[in-house]
Write a protein that holds these residues in place. Structure first.
Motif, short mmCIF file in Angstrom:
data_model
loop_
_atom_site.label_atom_id
_atom_site.label_comp_id
_atom_site.label_asym_id
_atom_site.label_seq_id
_atom_site.Cartn_x
_atom_site.Cartn_y
_atom_site.Cartn_z
N ASP A 1 0.81 -1.22 0.00
CA ASP A 1 0.00 0.00 0.00
C ASP A 1 0.84 1.27 0.00
O ASP A 1 0.29 2.37 -0.05
CB ASP A 1 -0.93 0.02 1.22
N GLY A 2 2.14 1.14 0.06
CA GLY A 2 3.02 2.29 0.16
C GLY A 2 2.82 3.32 -0.94
O GLY A 2 2.66 4.51 -0.65
N ALA B 1 0.23 3.93 -2.79
CA ALA B 1 -1.08 4.59 -2.67
C ALA B 1 -1.06 5.64 -1.56
O ALA B 1 -1.54 6.77 -1.74
CB ALA B 1 -2.17 3.55 -2.39
N TYR B 2 -0.47 5.29 -0.42
CA TYR B 2 -0.37 6.26 0.68
C TYR B 2 0.47 7.46 0.28
O TYR B 2 0.13 8.61 0.57
CB TYR B 2 0.21 5.61 1.94
N LEU B 3 1.59 7.20 -0.38
CA LEU B 3 2.47 8.30 -0.78
C LEU B 3 1.81 9.18 -1.82
O LEU B 3 1.96 10.41 -1.79
CB LEU B 3 3.79 7.73 -1.31
N THR B 4 1.06 8.58 -2.74
CA THR B 4 0.34 9.37 -3.75
C THR B 4 -0.70 10.26 -3.09
O THR B 4 -0.81 11.45 -3.42
CB THR B 4 -0.33 8.44 -4.78
N ILE B 5 -1.45 9.71 -2.16
CA ILE B 5 -2.44 10.51 -1.43
C ILE B 5 -1.76 11.65 -0.68
O ILE B 5 -2.21 12.80 -0.69
CB ILE B 5 -3.25 9.62 -0.47
N LEU B 6 -0.63 11.34 -0.05
CA LEU B 6 0.12 12.35 0.68
C LEU B 6 0.58 13.47 -0.25
O LEU B 6 0.44 14.66 0.06
CB LEU B 6 1.31 11.70 1.38
#
Ligand SMILES: [Zn+2]
Length: 134
Positions: free
Chosen positions: A56-57, A59-64
């Motif tokens: 999920d890394g 996806a989390y970084l993209t959202i961030l």
């Protein structure tokens, strides 16, 4: 208990090759065979690319990234608050979704490149700190 992985390949070069959608090892072969599906092996240098976990890394970084670089600055414009949401939401959300979908494979490529540079493999998942505390 094993120590943290060390950088085994040049970090910047590996990440940038991944961001460009190329194999982090040789920079020639394609990293993805579908939108976000990583090739099992590089067609150019035969590096095993499937062993580098992304989970999920990306996806989390993209959202961030999108949240801090696009959404937060967007909220400073008064037109966002004053306009009718029936009109402004589709106008804002459609390009935002397109931007997010365009950024996600680049972030995932960079993430796989980082995993390659750090030498992290699927088998290193056993080193997860939550598991080590047991
Ligand atoms: Zn390669």
């Amino acid at each position: 208990m094993r120590s943290m992985p060390e950088i085994v390949h040049p970090l910047r070069r590996s990440v940038f090759r991944g961001v460009a959608g190329h194999c982090p090892a040789c920079g020639k072969g394609a990293l993805f065979w579908k939108y976000l599906k990583v090739n099992g092996r590089c067609a150019s240098c035969d590096t095993d690319l499937a062993r580098y976990p992304a989970d999920d890394g990306p996806a989390y970084l993209t959202i961030l990234l999108i949240g801090h670089l696009v959404v937060a600055p967007l909220l400073f414009f008064p037109i966002v608050w004053r306009s009718n949401p029936a009109y402004s939401l589709p106008i804002i959300l459609a390009p935002l979704a397109a931007l997010t979908l365009a950024v996600l494979p680049r972030v995932k490529g960079g993430w796989v490149g980082m995993m390659y540079a750090l030498g992290v493999k699927d088998t290193d998942a056993r080193l997860h700190t939550a598991d080590a505390a047991d």
